[in-house]
Design an enzyme around this catalytic site. Structure first.
Site, short mmCIF file in Angstrom:
data_model
loop_
_atom_site.label_atom_id
_atom_site.label_comp_id
_atom_site.label_asym_id
_atom_site.label_seq_id
_atom_site.Cartn_x
_atom_site.Cartn_y
_atom_site.Cartn_z
N CYS A 185 -13.12 -0.48 42.68
CA CYS A 185 -14.32 -0.20 43.58
C CYS A 185 -13.78 0.29 44.89
CB CYS A 185 -14.82 -1.52 43.83
SG CYS A 185 -16.39 -1.11 45.14
N CYS A 190 -15.08 -1.21 48.10
CA CYS A 190 -14.68 -2.74 48.34
C CYS A 190 -13.41 -2.59 48.79
CB CYS A 190 -14.57 -3.24 47.02
SG CYS A 190 -16.36 -3.03 46.15
N ASP A 191 -12.35 -1.77 48.14
CA ASP A 191 -11.07 -2.15 48.56
C ASP A 191 -10.36 -0.98 49.22
OD1 ASP A 191 -11.36 -4.46 47.46
OD2 ASP A 191 -10.99 -3.57 45.36
#
Ligand code: NAP
Length: 306
Positions: A132, A135-136
């Protein structure tokens, strides 16, 4: 007492079904699943959802869907359904803590990211390996990273990650992208992205965190190591259908088989979105099929009362 309608999953399909069912006074209960809001909550800009000429962030779009469903009285329950009993109505859905009963069911459990299956990929998940980018990506500011895959997701992630990373190396197993032309062109024109064609990831290197990758050229068999700090795996998704095995018809890939719109092989059980669609898999098509499932659930409930 059994619910009229339970909707399993809360991505675009589930929440659109909830909006339609709530407006039809079915008092639906949405069991959200472990990833409330679905896959769009881990994506960045959504540029192709009609009605948003400037694009919209995935999480923002899903919050709007949810607010719209709540406005008409849809109810939400947090819970991860571990098993289902669809042999006869009312259908039973078992979480670890409770059992829900319902006269009709819409399954919109979506799909989850595929992994390459390398031992070090799992071991270093969250320690440099990710599925992701939104997300990261932030954790890789100024660092070099790799993206594996050649579809729209991989291209989107690679482009997005150049906001943070100093360099993105894309590893793709063929000599051209599967991605749409517009997405592929963005990658090819991005000076921070290098594409390594005809290649696969042989291993992820690092003991406590990712320090590099070993890449194999599939045409020559040659391997080489690249030092970098992160690996984003973007090689497609698999449907979340494990709990329906043996009870609902599925194709070889595990996608639920629907006929005559959203109908599964069990009367009163409908499926919508990515869980039954391995071809289109767009937010807009998922939303459309969620609408169809809610309309059919409503008709089915009406037929029960006749
Ligand atoms: P996808 O289209 O199925 O692409 C998966 C990619 O991963 C392919 O390039 C595939 O290679 C590669 N791959 C699969 N298994 C692999 C393995 N074991 N090792 C190495 N590479 C592997 O999946 P996706 O990119 O997630 O897209 C899914 C759907 O969502 C598509 O319909 C796409 O259009 C849509 N989508 C749209 C947007 C957008 O429009 N903004 C953004 C994201 C996704 P091959 O090409 O060789 O098969």
């Amino acid at each position: 007492m059994a619910e009229n309608l339970i909707i399993l999953g809360s991505g675009p399909a589930g929440l659109t079904a909830a909006i339609y069912a709530a407006r039809a006074n079915l008092n639906p209960l949405v069991v959200e699943g472990i990833q409330a809001g679905g896959q769009l909550t881990i994506t960045s800009d959504v540029e192709n959802y009609p009605g948003f000429p400037k694009g919209i962030l995935g999480p923002e779009l899903m919050t709007s869907f949810r607010q719209q469903a709540e406005r008409f009285g849809a109810r939400f329950a947090i819970g991860d359904v571990k098993s289902v009993e669809l042999g006869q109505a009312p259908f039973k859905l078992n979480t670890e803590k409770e059992t829900f009963e319902t006269k009709t069911l819409i399954i919109s459990t979506g799909a989850s990211a595929n992994l390459l299956g390398l031992p070090n990929e799992s071991r270093l998940m969250g320690k440099g390996v990710s599925t992701c980018a939104t997300c990261d990506g932030f954790f890789f500011r100024g660092l070099e990273i790799a993206v594996v895959g050649g579809g729209d997701s991989a291209c989107e992630e690679a482009n997005f990650l150049t906001r943070f990373a100093s360099k993105v190396t894309m590893i793709h197993r063929r000599d051209h992208f599967r991605a749409s032309k517009i997405m592929a062109d963005r990658v090819l024109k991005n000076p921070k992205i290098e594409v390594v064609w005809d290649s696969t990831l042989d291993d992820v290197l690092g003991s406590d965190e990712v320090t590099g990758i070993r890449v194999r050229n599939l045409k020559t068999g040659a391997t080489r190591e690249i030092n970098l700090s992160g690996v984003f795996v973007a090689i497609g998704h698999s449907p979340n259908t494990k709990i329906f095995k043996g009870q609902l018809e599925m194709d070889a890939g595990g996608y639920l088989i629907t006929r005559d719109g959203p109908k599964t092989n069990v009367k009163g059980v409908f499926a919508a979105g990515d869980v039954q669609d391995h071809v289109y898999r767009q937010a807009i098509t998922a939303a459309g099929s969620g609408c169809m499932a809610a309309l059919d659930a409503e008709r089915y409930l009406e037929s029960l009362h006749l």
